[in-house]
Design a protein around this motif. Sequence first.
Motif: not given
Lengths: 640, 465
Positions: B448, A274, B450-451, A591-593
């Motif tokens: 969402x 992350x 992304x993973x 959130x969402x990268x």
Amino acid sequence: MGKLLTTVLGVVGAIGVSAVLFIGANKIFDLAPRHWRWFSALIGFLVSGTVFLVLWANDLLLSPLAVTITAVVIGTVGGFVLGNVSNRWWRLGVGVAMGVALGGIAGFYSQNIFGVLPDGTQVIWPARPDLQLGPLAGWTVGGAVLGAAIWQVRSRVKPLYRSVLLWGTLGWAVGAYAISNLSGGTRNEAVLAGVVLGLGFGALVGTRPLADDRERGRVQTESRKYIFLGPAFLFIAVTLIVPTIRTLILSVRDRRGENFLGIENYQKVFSNPNTFDTSGWRLLFTSRLFWMGVIVVVVGLIIARVRGREVGTSMVGSPPSYGAWFVGGLLVSAAVLSVLRGTLFNNLWWVITVTLVSSALGLGIAVLADRAKHEAAAKSIIFLPMAISFVGAGIIWRFMYQARQPTADVPHGGQTGLLNALWVGLGELTQSSTWPKAIAVTLVAVLAVGMALLAVMAFRDGVRGVGWGVVVALIPVLWFLYSLIVGVGGWADGRGQIILFIQNSPFNNLWLMVVLIWTQVGFAMIIFSAAIKAVPAVLIEAAKVDGATESQLFWKVTMPQIMPTIGVVITTLIVLVMKVFDIVKVMTNGNFDTQVIANEMWQRAFTELNFGLGSALAVVLFAAVLPVLVVNVRRMQRAV
Amino acid sequence: MTSRAALVVAVALVAAACSSDASTETPETVVVTSIVTETVTETVTETVEVEVPATNPFEGTSVTVFGPESGGAEEQAMIAALDLFAAKSGIDVTYLGARDFSDQINAQAAGGNPPDIAVFPQPGKVADFAREGFILPLPAGTEAVMNDNFSDAWTAFGNVDGVQFAIPTKADLKSLVWYQPARFEAGGYTVPETWGELLTLSDQMIADGNTPWCVGIESGPATGWTFTDWVEDLTLRIEGPEYYDQWVDHSIPFNNPEMAAIWQTVLDLWNTPGAVFASSGSIAATPFGANGQPLVDGKCYMHRQASFYSAFLPEGTPAADGTEGAVDVFYFPSVGEDKPVLGAGTLVSAFRDAPEVWAVMEYFASGEYADARQRFQALGKGSAVTEGVLSGFLSPNLNADLSLYTPLEQSFLDILATADVVRFDGSDLMPSDVGAGTFWTEGTSAVNGEKTVQEALDAIEASWP
């Protein structure tokens, strides 16, 4: 009301005490030239008083009042004698006797205190060191050797024995107090530790010769800078230096800051996908963005080569090349940083994009607005977003980007966010209407024809720069015209098609960056504008007389003149962007990268109460900002 | 429905002034709280009268309460219930609510500036705070009051390593699906009894051009918790309570294949084209509270959410009374024979050791608080205007007055009290690093897109403290 009163009284009291301390310090050093003996006594009083009050305040002394009074008397008398006697052996004797007495008293009356914490565990506040002969000797000798080495490096100005004595004593202090078990010792060990420490410092004091008039005057004048710097330094120490050191310490400890872990927290930062994820690097070579960027950079190189051939060298940079490199570089960095994911790379992406785009736009606007009509009004409007807080800007732009599930038979599919309403509206216009579409196509076509005419006129008049500029600007207009004709926008199968600006990773990061760019362009513009106005008019006049064009004026005269300002703006922006927090917090909360270091740090430290990991992230951020800060400060110092 | 209700709470401070006169031996009766529900057509005023004792040991003391209930009827009812006690006891009780409670309480506790009492939505957080030494164990007297009012099953959530730290104050029943019976009837749908029937119904609705599910997982800093509720409910159904307990206490790793399969089940259901209405365009962007209106409007037909969700329905929405716009719930169907139930709730803990703090804590433990909160919350939702309105509040208190609840709410309480398998919300029980951290964020990443599920599960496993 009571709280207010206490606060006011506290502030007034603190200011009063500070003023008294400040004036008092000045007065004390005023004593030095004429009343050296009293000055010396006062210093003895203050030093011994401070040391024993600190010991007392930490509950390390038995019968503290009597001990402190005795110590202060010894210190004062010792100081007074040392301020009178000039015989060097007498001085040494008095210094050593004073030091040994103070150290001995402190050791003899030290106590190990036992206490009980609220949860019932017993703790010992340490005071009596458990002396270990080997390490103690090692530290002392090591200190002495270090002292000798320092004496060598300092080009042997002061006597060797003083340096050895000072560093040897400090080594003893470390060996006796810092690395030993502070609660395991006996009274004799405490006395020994104190006596040797006092002996060392006492000998140091005693071997200083009695100050002559010159020395006394020097003490008075030299003291001033420390007194004047003191309050500022104290403030910085409390607000900056102490927290920094504490953060460093916490970053190598566990989540509650209790046990030493070493570099484990840092390993976690760099091993967590992350925060640091390079696994997608292969995708770079299939990324269209990357190849587009590469092509644009190569175009810039080709232009430079062509220009270089004209003047007979290999390559020459010119505005078209600079522009191509700038755009290409941004595209390539976006491509690279959209495949290397994680908090750290995200932050880097923010730094590159926001810094470059904000400075470039700011510079461009400053140049274009310079000497234009309504310059002040135009600049005020660009500067206005600066006045909005980051949180406010984040909330505003969240509304801009907002998407709604598209519904049929509602204008724009019921979009409430401006950008999605435009997008869906555009799709509706181009795909499901006839007359409005025809009008829109006509308008854009007229615009394109007008621009083409402008370009033709520019080339005819020999203003090549403007001509090419219009040609480049014409490309997107033509593309837009083509899209209008074939259909573009968020519309398919009779329904609106929305864009999830904030949720679609990784390019949602760019939409978040737009917010910061929006607020920072004004900042860059104002600084650049001031710098451009400060370019000496004679230089411009001289260049004009020599026949320079506007473009040459900017690139050859203005740019070199404002180079230092560009450096300041870029470094200031880099530091600001590295610390970006509020916008991400408000818009996605990571959130969402879209996580950035500052928000990640906040979440680790305060959401999860993992102060170790949070501090490690803070240190990483600090280490990244530090070089930029150093460059910035250096640059400012040079400017002054 | 155009009725708009506003809740006004007014406390007459005269009460304190009257009671401080020690010479008056007879207790006086004063109006301390009045609640006004305004609608387009009528105004209803509710007044509550309490007896104020002549002498007061708590005169001049104050207690601060901090909790996650913020905005709307929940916060106002909380304040009204505390005002009622404040007027009676003479303690100046202040309630402050914050949506990002879990972040703020950390900063306050770690910074040495906590409230006197905090309302925790998560037993896991209570355990964390108890082990950190932030919150105080209940004194014997307070614990006794609590034991008189709650069953052991509920008090256990406030028990950390054998010591009682917290008092349950609110219960939520989570295994519910909200729907509108009238629309089901119009579409010819029947309430599903099994998991298979539910999937069939979902597909049937898509085939008919209807959207079966309302889903939204956005919730500020707590974004993702709705997803964890789905996962927990399905874990109970597919793998059973034994697996659930091991999963919650981490005796099996988080990223085991069964868990991956459960996540995949949820995501497959949500990602079926046409299955989900998300008002903000995507599940991850849609606030969980924004699904009430679309459900009532028929944009989607089913919404799996806890009993408290009635607080998020448009005000004045009738429940289960057979009218056109009424909403009702059905049990989130089970896979096997048993009918497990997922529950949750809030607990209060004290940070300061003082008689007035424990007095407020004992009030929280009393049936009196449960009744006051229920009355005010129902009024705030418009029960004075419309019959059968759900308040969104349920109390596990044994001495709560059941007649204050609608029949539907009574059935919730009954299910919580009698179901064979009841489990507390797992993410609330896990350490907050996971339960209020990575389970939410990684879940959001998986939802969402992304993973992948496995990447998200591995990240959660790695973050378990």
